[in-house]
Design a protein around this motif. Structure first.
Motif, PDB file in Angstrom:
ATOM      1  N   GLU A  15      61.736 -47.543  55.321  1.00 31.31           N
ATOM      2  CA  GLU A  15      63.162 -47.618  55.372  1.00 31.31           C
ATOM      3  C   GLU A  15      63.857 -47.260  56.074  1.00 31.31           C
ATOM      4  O   GLU A  15      64.713 -46.832  56.842  1.00 31.31           O
ATOM      5  N   THR A  16      63.470 -45.072  54.756  1.00 32.62           N
ATOM      6  CA  THR A  16      64.462 -44.482  55.704  1.00 32.62           C
ATOM      7  C   THR A  16      64.299 -43.643  57.032  1.00 32.62           C
ATOM      8  O   THR A  16      64.874 -43.669  57.674  1.00 32.62           O
ATOM      9  N   LEU A  17      62.912 -44.137  56.823  1.00 32.47           N
ATOM     10  CA  LEU A  17      62.623 -43.617  58.993  1.00 32.47           C
ATOM     11  C   LEU A  17      63.113 -44.699  59.562  1.00 32.47           C
ATOM     12  O   LEU A  17      62.780 -44.748  60.598  1.00 32.47           O
ATOM     13  N   SER A  18      63.320 -45.679  59.180  1.00 34.47           N
ATOM     14  CA  SER A  18      63.389 -46.675  60.360  1.00 34.47           C
ATOM     15  C   SER A  18      64.720 -47.430  60.687  1.00 34.47           C
ATOM     16  O   SER A  18      64.986 -47.899  61.831  1.00 34.47           O
ATOM     17  N   GLU A  19      65.804 -46.500  59.659  1.00 34.60           N
ATOM     18  CA  GLU A  19      66.845 -46.368  59.851  1.00 34.60           C
ATOM     19  C   GLU A  19      67.396 -45.569  61.170  1.00 34.60           C
ATOM     20  O   GLU A  19      68.411 -45.997  61.389  1.00 34.60           O
ATOM     21  N   ALA A  20      66.738 -44.998  61.358  1.00 35.55           N
ATOM     22  CA  ALA A  20      66.686 -43.402  62.220  1.00 35.55           C
ATOM     23  C   ALA A  20      66.806 -44.242  63.234  1.00 35.55           C
ATOM     24  O   ALA A  20      66.283 -44.848  64.438  1.00 35.55           O
ATOM     25  N   GLN A  21      68.180 -43.978  63.837  1.00 36.09           N
ATOM     26  CA  GLN A  21      68.858 -44.116  65.551  1.00 36.09           C
ATOM     27  C   GLN A  21      68.018 -43.606  67.045  1.00 36.09           C
ATOM     28  O   GLN A  21      67.733 -43.785  68.065  1.00 36.09           O
ATOM     29  N   THR A  22      67.943 -42.310  66.055  1.00 34.79           N
ATOM     30  CA  THR A  22      66.597 -41.296  66.907  1.00 34.79           C
ATOM     31  C   THR A  22      66.585 -40.287  67.338  1.00 34.79           C
ATOM     32  O   THR A  22      65.954 -40.227  65.559  1.00 34.79           O
ATOM     33  N   ALA A  23      65.527 -39.648  67.909  1.00 37.88           N
ATOM     34  CA  ALA A  23      64.278 -38.966  67.793  1.00 37.88           C
ATOM     35  C   ALA A  23      65.096 -38.413  66.757  1.00 37.88           C
ATOM     36  O   ALA A  23      64.422 -37.363  66.027  1.00 37.88           O
ATOM     37  N   TYR A  24      66.580 -37.147  67.109  1.00 35.45           N
ATOM     38  CA  TYR A  24      66.740 -36.057  66.588  1.00 35.45           C
ATOM     39  C   TYR A  24      66.584 -37.225  64.497  1.00 35.45           C
ATOM     40  O   TYR A  24      66.293 -36.336  63.433  1.00 35.45           O
ATOM     41  N   GLU A 110      73.345 -35.890  75.355  1.00 36.78           N
ATOM     42  CA  GLU A 110      72.741 -37.216  74.657  1.00 36.78           C
ATOM     43  C   GLU A 110      71.714 -36.372  73.876  1.00 36.78           C
ATOM     44  O   GLU A 110      70.909 -36.057  74.075  1.00 36.78           O
ATOM     45  N   SER A 111      70.846 -37.767  73.109  1.00 32.34           N
ATOM     46  CA  SER A 111      69.811 -37.354  72.258  1.00 32.34           C
ATOM     47  C   SER A 111      68.615 -37.302  73.100  1.00 32.34           C
ATOM     48  O   SER A 111      69.124 -38.564  73.710  1.00 32.34           O
ATOM     49  N   ILE A 112      67.571 -36.926  72.657  1.00 26.29           N
ATOM     50  CA  ILE A 112      65.995 -37.095  73.097  1.00 26.29           C
ATOM     51  C   ILE A 112      65.717 -38.594  72.737  1.00 26.29           C
ATOM     52  O   ILE A 112      65.558 -38.847  71.350  1.00 26.29           O
ATOM     53  N   GLU A 113      65.227 -38.616  73.920  1.00 25.20           N
ATOM     54  CA  GLU A 113      64.460 -40.349  73.668  1.00 25.20           C
ATOM     55  C   GLU A 113      62.590 -39.869  73.252  1.00 25.20           C
ATOM     56  O   GLU A 113      62.523 -39.238  73.860  1.00 25.20           O
ATOM     57  N   PHE A 114      62.573 -40.899  72.327  1.00 36.91           N
ATOM     58  CA  PHE A 114      60.912 -40.789  72.143  1.00 36.91           C
ATOM     59  C   PHE A 114      59.808 -40.800  73.136  1.00 36.91           C
ATOM     60  O   PHE A 114      58.677 -39.973  72.818  1.00 36.91           O
ATOM     61  N   ILE A 115      60.435 -41.375  73.823  1.00 35.84           N
ATOM     62  CA  ILE A 115      59.315 -42.243  75.004  1.00 35.84           C
ATOM     63  C   ILE A 115      59.321 -40.729  75.980  1.00 35.84           C
ATOM     64  O   ILE A 115      58.632 -40.356  77.565  1.00 35.84           O
ATOM     65  N   SER A 116      60.029 -40.068  76.375  1.00 37.05           N
ATOM     66  CA  SER A 116      60.485 -38.501  77.180  1.00 37.05           C
ATOM     67  C   SER A 116      59.231 -38.264  77.240  1.00 37.05           C
ATOM     68  O   SER A 116      58.420 -37.732  76.176  1.00 37.05           O
ATOM     69  N   PRO A 117      58.369 -37.559  78.097  1.00 37.23           N
ATOM     70  CA  PRO A 117      57.483 -36.444  78.438  1.00 37.23           C
ATOM     71  C   PRO A 117      57.881 -35.230  77.772  1.00 37.23           C
ATOM     72  O   PRO A 117      56.322 -35.344  77.233  1.00 37.23           O
TER      73      PRO A 117
END
Length: 183
Positions: A15-24, A110-117
Motif C-alpha cells: 500500500e505504501t509503495l503503490s501510493e507513490a505516483q512518481t519515481a521520486y 518534471e520528475s523522472i519516469e520509471f521507464i526512462s533509460p
C-alpha cells in the motif's frame, strides 16, 4: 512473525509503495521502509536493557551519531553477517536510486519516469530484479502507429517495473525481519 502479521506487514508495504505516483516518491518511500526495517533489526541486536550496551550504543544510533545513516547501518549489518551480500548491494542500489531521482527532481520541475533509460539502467543493477523482469518489457516504439497504443504500453511497462520493485523491496524487508542469533 505469525502468518497474519506477515500478511498485514506485506500489505502495508504494498500500500505504501503503490501510493507513490512518481519515481521520486517511490524511492523515497522505499528507503523510508528500509530505514524502519533496519531500525527494528538494530534495536533487536543492539538496544538491550544492559546498562553498558544501552549507554555505549544509544549515542551511536542517535540522529547525529555515526550510525544514523542508512548506508552506514547496512554496512554494519552486512559486516555482522545479518545481511546477505545481495540484499546489502540491493539496498545500496535503492539508496543510489533515491539520490538519483532526488537530484533529477531538484534540477527540473518534471520528475523522472520509471521507464526512462537512465533509471532503467540503475534498476536493472538490482540483483533481485533480474529474476522478476519479463524479457519482453522493452519494445520499439517506432513500429507503433498510434500514440494511444504507445502510451498504453508505457503505462503497462511502468506498472510492471513498479510491481517488480515492490516485490523486491518486500522480500528484502522480510529478510531483515528474520530471527538471527544476535537478536
Amino acid at each position: 512473525m505469525p502468518k497474519f502479521e506477515r500478511l498485514k506487514f506485506d500489505i502495508d508495504i504494498v500500500e505504501t509503495l503503490s501510493e507513490a505516483q512518481t519515481a521520486y516518491d517511490f524511492f523515497t518511500a522505499s528507503c523510508d521502509l528500509f530505514e524502519d526495517a533496519i531500525d527494528v533489526l538494530i534495536q533487536n541486536v543492539f538496544r538491550k536493557d544492559d546498562y553498558a550496551v544501552k549507554y555505549a550504543v544509544e549515542p551511536l544510533l542517535s540522529h547525529d551519531g555515526p550510525l544514523a545513516h542508512l548506508a552506514v547501518r547496512i554496512k554494519l549489518l552486512y559486516g555482522l553477517g545479518l545481511l546477505t551480500q545481495s540484499a546489502y548491494q540491493d539496498i545500496e542500489t535503492f539508496i543510489e536510486l533515491k539520490q538519483f531521482v532526488e537530484s533529477d527532481n531538484e534540477s527540473d520541475n518534471e520528475s523522472i519516469e520509471f521507464i526512462s533509460p537512465l533509471l532503467m539502467e540503475k534498476i536493472n543493477s538490482i540483483s533481485a530484479m533480474a529474476k522478476m523482469m519479463p524479457p519482453n518489457l522493452y519494445y520499439d516504439q517506432a513500429e507503433e502507429s498510434s500514440h494511444f497504443i504507445v502510451q498504453m504500453k508505457q503505462d503497462q511497462n511502468k506498472q510492471i517495473i513498479k510491481s517488480s520493485l515492490i516485490l523486491v523491496i518486500t522480500e528484502i524487508i522480510k529478510e531483515l525481519h528474520k530471527e538471527t542469533s544476535l537478536s
